[in-house]
Design a protein around this motif. Structure first.
Motif, PDB file in Angstrom:
ATOM      1  N   GLU A 117      37.546  17.127  54.945  1.00  0.00           N
ATOM      2  CA  GLU A 117      37.288  15.884  54.316  1.00  0.00           C
ATOM      3  C   GLU A 117      37.944  14.680  55.420  1.00  0.00           C
ATOM      4  O   GLU A 117      37.500  13.899  55.811  1.00  0.00           O
ATOM      5  N   LYS A 118      39.077  15.112  55.687  1.00  0.00           N
ATOM      6  CA  LYS A 118      39.970  14.404  56.579  1.00  0.00           C
ATOM      7  C   LYS A 118      39.376  14.231  58.022  1.00  0.00           C
ATOM      8  O   LYS A 118      39.008  13.116  58.491  1.00  0.00           O
ATOM      9  N   TRP A 119      38.737  15.391  58.227  1.00  0.00           N
ATOM     10  CA  TRP A 119      37.956  15.195  59.897  1.00  0.00           C
ATOM     11  C   TRP A 119      36.704  14.321  59.834  1.00  0.00           C
ATOM     12  O   TRP A 119      36.579  13.769  60.646  1.00  0.00           O
ATOM     13  N   ARG A 120      36.112  14.511  58.503  1.00  0.00           N
ATOM     14  CA  ARG A 120      34.997  13.660  58.497  1.00  0.00           C
ATOM     15  C   ARG A 120      35.311  12.295  58.329  1.00  0.00           C
ATOM     16  O   ARG A 120      34.655  11.519  59.137  1.00  0.00           O
ATOM     17  N   ILE A 121      36.264  11.727  57.753  1.00  0.00           N
ATOM     18  CA  ILE A 121      36.744  10.386  57.992  1.00  0.00           C
ATOM     19  C   ILE A 121      37.101   9.934  59.207  1.00  0.00           C
ATOM     20  O   ILE A 121      36.691   8.870  59.679  1.00  0.00           O
ATOM     21  N   ILE A 122      37.824  10.869  59.989  1.00  0.00           N
ATOM     22  CA  ILE A 122      38.451  10.567  61.391  1.00  0.00           C
ATOM     23  C   ILE A 122      37.057  10.381  62.238  1.00  0.00           C
ATOM     24  O   ILE A 122      36.966   9.369  62.883  1.00  0.00           O
ATOM     25  N   VAL A 123      36.064  11.126  61.954  1.00  0.00           N
ATOM     26  CA  VAL A 123      34.717  11.133  62.981  1.00  0.00           C
ATOM     27  C   VAL A 123      34.215   9.926  62.546  1.00  0.00           C
ATOM     28  O   VAL A 123      33.556   9.382  63.671  1.00  0.00           O
ATOM     29  N   SER A 124      33.825   9.700  61.351  1.00  0.00           N
ATOM     30  CA  SER A 124      33.391   8.295  60.840  1.00  0.00           C
ATOM     31  C   SER A 124      34.169   7.181  61.520  1.00  0.00           C
ATOM     32  O   SER A 124      33.479   6.079  61.891  1.00  0.00           O
ATOM     33  N   ASN A 125      35.324   7.240  61.396  1.00  0.00           N
ATOM     34  CA  ASN A 125      35.781   6.064  62.251  1.00  0.00           C
ATOM     35  C   ASN A 125      35.777   5.943  63.658  1.00  0.00           C
ATOM     36  O   ASN A 125      35.613   4.799  64.257  1.00  0.00           O
ATOM     37  N   LEU A 126      35.618   7.213  64.291  1.00  0.00           N
ATOM     38  CA  LEU A 126      35.330   7.201  65.831  1.00  0.00           C
ATOM     39  C   LEU A 126      33.961   6.621  65.910  1.00  0.00           C
ATOM     40  O   LEU A 126      33.513   5.701  67.012  1.00  0.00           O
ATOM     41  N   ASP A 127      33.074   7.150  65.018  1.00  0.00           N
ATOM     42  CA  ASP A 127      31.557   6.351  65.247  1.00  0.00           C
ATOM     43  C   ASP A 127      31.648   4.772  65.150  1.00  0.00           C
ATOM     44  O   ASP A 127      30.718   4.335  65.894  1.00  0.00           O
ATOM     45  N   ARG A 128      32.312   4.416  64.143  1.00  0.00           N
ATOM     46  CA  ARG A 128      32.494   3.216  63.848  1.00  0.00           C
ATOM     47  C   ARG A 128      32.869   2.218  65.158  1.00  0.00           C
ATOM     48  O   ARG A 128      32.484   1.311  65.712  1.00  0.00           O
TER      49      ARG A 128
END
Length: 167
Positions: free
Chosen positions: A1-12
Motif C-alpha cells: 500500500e505504501k509503495w502504491r502511494i509513493i508511485v502515485s505521488n511520483l505520477d503526480r
C-alpha cells in the motif's frame, strides 16, 4: 500500500512537470525513490523478495502501456525499478525473464529495451543468449535487426554495456 502511494505521488509529479513544461523536480523524485527503498528495507527479509518482485512486475507492465514518446515518465519508471533492484537480488533476473517472455508486440520494443539496458535492469548475457536462440541462424530477420540495434545503440554509440557482458 505504501509503495502504491509513493508511485502515485511520483505520477503526480510527472504530470505536473508535463503540464508546466518547466523544472524537473529531481529532489522530490529522489526523496520518493529513497522512500521506496526504506519501505522495502522495513519489510521482513523472508517476505521482501516476493513483495518487491510482485510490485516491480506492475511497474514493468506499466512501461509497455506508456507512450514511448513520454521520455520523462519512462525514466521515472526505470528509476522506480532501479530502487526495487536494490531491495531484491533476484529482481534483475526476473525483469530479464519478463522481457524475454513478454507478448510479441512488446518483446522487440526498442525504446523500452534500451531503457532497461541503460538503467542496468537486465542481465545482458541472458538477453544475448535468448536473442541468439531466437535468431534461428539468421533466418529470423526481425530478431537479427533488433540485436543489431542493441549493439549499435547500446554498446557502440552509447557504451551502455560492454561486449564482454555478452560473452
Amino acid at each position: 500500500e505504501k509503495w502504491r502511494i509513493i508511485v502515485s505521488n511520483l505520477d503526480r509529479i510527472v504530470m505536473e512537470v508535463a503540464a508546466n513544461k518547466g523544472r524537473k523536480p529531481d529532489q522530490d523524485i529522489s526523496v520518493l525513490l529513497l522512500e521506496i527503498r526504506s519501505v522495502g528495507a522495513a519489510i521482513d527479509s523472508s517476505q521482501r523478495d516476493e513483495a518487491v518482485i510482485g510490485f516491480a512486475q506492475r511497474i514493468f507492465k506499466r512501461l509497455y502501456e506508456l507512450s514511448t514518446n513520454d521520455k520523462f515518465r519512462l525514466e521515472v519508471q526505470y528509476a522506480i525499478l532501479e530502487a526495487f533492484v536494490e531491495l531484491s537480488k533476484d529482481l534483475r533476473k526476473k525483469i530479464t525473464e519478463w522481457m524475454m517472455f513478454a507478448p510479441l508486440e512488446n518483446k522487440f520494443n526498442r525504446v523500452i529495451t534500451f531503457g532497461f539496458i541503460r538503467a542496468h535492469l537486465i542481465h545482458m548475457q541472458d538477453l544475448d543468449r535468448y536473442l541468439a536462440k531466437l535468431m534461428d541462424g539468421g533466418r529470423a530477420v526481425q530478431v537479427v535487426l533488433f540485436a543489431i540495434d542493441i549493439v549499435q545503440n547500446c554498446i557502440i554509440a552509447n557504451r551502455l554495456s560492454n561486449v564482454s557482458e555478452l560473452l
